[in-house]
Design an enzyme around this catalytic site. Structure first.
Site, PDB file in Angstrom:
ATOM      1  N   GLY A 211       0.786  -1.220   0.000  1.00 38.72           N
ATOM      2  CA  GLY A 211       0.000   0.000   0.000  1.00 38.72           C
ATOM      3  C   GLY A 211       0.820   1.271   0.000  1.00 38.72           C
ATOM      4  O   GLY A 211       1.850   1.391  -0.655  1.00 38.72           O
TER       5      GLY A 211
ATOM      6  N   ALA B 191       2.334   2.934   9.455  1.00 35.57           N
ATOM      7  CA  ALA B 191       1.507   1.842   9.963  1.00 35.57           C
ATOM      8  C   ALA B 191       0.333   2.412  10.756  1.00 35.57           C
ATOM      9  O   ALA B 191       0.528   3.236  11.648  1.00 35.57           O
ATOM     10  CB  ALA B 191       2.339   0.912  10.834  1.00 35.57           C
ATOM     11  N   GLY B 192      -0.867   1.985  10.428  1.00 36.58           N
ATOM     12  CA  GLY B 192      -2.033   2.535  11.116  1.00 36.58           C
ATOM     13  C   GLY B 192      -3.273   1.703  10.892  1.00 36.58           C
ATOM     14  O   GLY B 192      -4.139   2.074  10.094  1.00 36.58           O
TER      15      GLY B 192
ATOM     16  N   TYR C  86     -10.670   4.278  14.610  1.00 38.37           N
ATOM     17  CA  TYR C  86      -9.677   4.696  13.622  1.00 38.37           C
ATOM     18  C   TYR C  86      -9.648   6.213  13.502  1.00 38.37           C
ATOM     19  O   TYR C  86      -8.585   6.835  13.560  1.00 38.37           O
ATOM     20  CB  TYR C  86      -9.988   4.067  12.274  1.00 38.37           C
TER      21      TYR C  86
ATOM     22  N   PRO D  68      -4.533  11.806   4.268  1.00 39.93           N
ATOM     23  CA  PRO D  68      -5.204  11.567   2.983  1.00 39.93           C
ATOM     24  C   PRO D  68      -6.663  11.183   3.181  1.00 39.93           C
ATOM     25  O   PRO D  68      -7.063  10.649   4.221  1.00 39.93           O
ATOM     26  CB  PRO D  68      -4.418  10.387   2.386  1.00 39.93           C
ATOM     27  N   GLY D  69      -7.447  11.437   2.143  1.00 44.14           N
ATOM     28  CA  GLY D  69      -8.774  10.866   2.071  1.00 44.14           C
ATOM     29  C   GLY D  69      -8.674   9.459   1.514  1.00 44.14           C
ATOM     30  O   GLY D  69      -7.599   8.865   1.468  1.00 44.14           O
TER      31      GLY D  69
END
Length: 263
Positions: free
Chosen positions: A30, A105-106, A167, A196-197
């Site tokens: 990603g 990382a999230g 989140y 970011p969207g």
């Protein structure tokens, strides 16, 4: 001189990342993968953190080495405090130092709060926020000693809306933490967050949902991973050394409050 006109000298010289040492978390796939490769293409040596998917992260490392840069692969679960400290220690040992930290990382969880299991709450908050706090605490001393450092966290535009469950909460908390760290670590180290969207190249998103979201976005499309990675590189450059404590929202204007008058 062109046609009798002397060109103006550029007021910004583009930074060189040659021999910069970078740690990117969550870089096996990603956005993290794109960021790691973009920084390597700019000249940086990269420590690539991953939690699983070892086959994928090795491909990222191979791609970076093909650019003539160093790539070090380090496994760590950022929801575990002791593994965060170990990651920074190992990355520093292998690269010699860390000049730039990208906390990408999230993980998320999208259940309503009243249905959210406590263990999932802790996992999301730890990997997003606690990890950023511990990573910054670990890398800041060496950055300050050298008089230069960059920390960029990857947030989310959903931090500004309700409700994206834990989140969104984690990403909103991250903005507060970034602002506080920016004050504490100035002037040697800048700390920023990019939010970011929804991303156009998210393989887990249906075409129907992507189209519906784009239709609600003033820019008429979704952001790409390449655009976010380019913003990361820009914020890490020498020419952006006066920018700190900022949240760069890249959602095409979708979260701007708007009024639709009745017709």
């Amino acid at each position: 001189m062109i046609d009798g006109v002397r060109p103006r000298k550029r007021w910004i010289e583009v930074s060189s990342f040659t021999n910069r040492k970078v740690l990117v978390t969550g870089a096996s796939r990603g956005l993290g993968r794109t960021i790691a490769k973009r920084l390597a293409a700019a000249g940086a040596d990269v420590a690539i953190n991953f939690r699983e998917s070892e086959g994928l992260v090795q491909q990222v490392a191979d791609d970076i080495r093909a650019l003539g840069r160093t790539a070090e692969v380090i496994r760590a679960d950022l929801s575990a405090d002791e593994q965060v400290d170990g990651l920074v220690e190992e990355a520093t040992r292998r690269l010699g130092r860390i000049d730039i930290l990208i906390h990408n990382a999230g993980p998320g969880a999208y259940l309503p709060f009243l249905k959210l299991p406590p263990d999932r709450w802790h996992y999301v908050m730890n990997a997003n926020c606690t990890a950023l706090y511990l990573l910054a605490k670990a890398v800041a001393p060496q950055m300050r000693d050298r008089g230069w450092g960059r920390i960029v966290a990857i947030g989310a535009a959903s931090a500004g809306i309700r409700s994206d469950s834990v989140y969104g909460l984690a990403k909103a908390t991250m903005v507060h933490l970034v602002e506080a760290l920016a004050v504490e670590l100035a002037p040697q180290v800048t700390v920023n967050v990019i939010s970011p969207g929804l991303m156009a190249d998210n393989e887990d998103m249906s075409a129907e949902y992507a189209e519906a979201t784009a239709s609600e976005t003033p820019m008429g499309r979704l952001v790409s991973r390449a655009e976010v990675a380019a913003a990361v590189v820009t914020l890490c450059g020498d020419e952006m050394g006066y920018v700190t404590g900022q949240n760069l929202v890249m959602d095409g204007g979708r979260t701007i409050p708007r009024f639709s008058p009745k017709t």
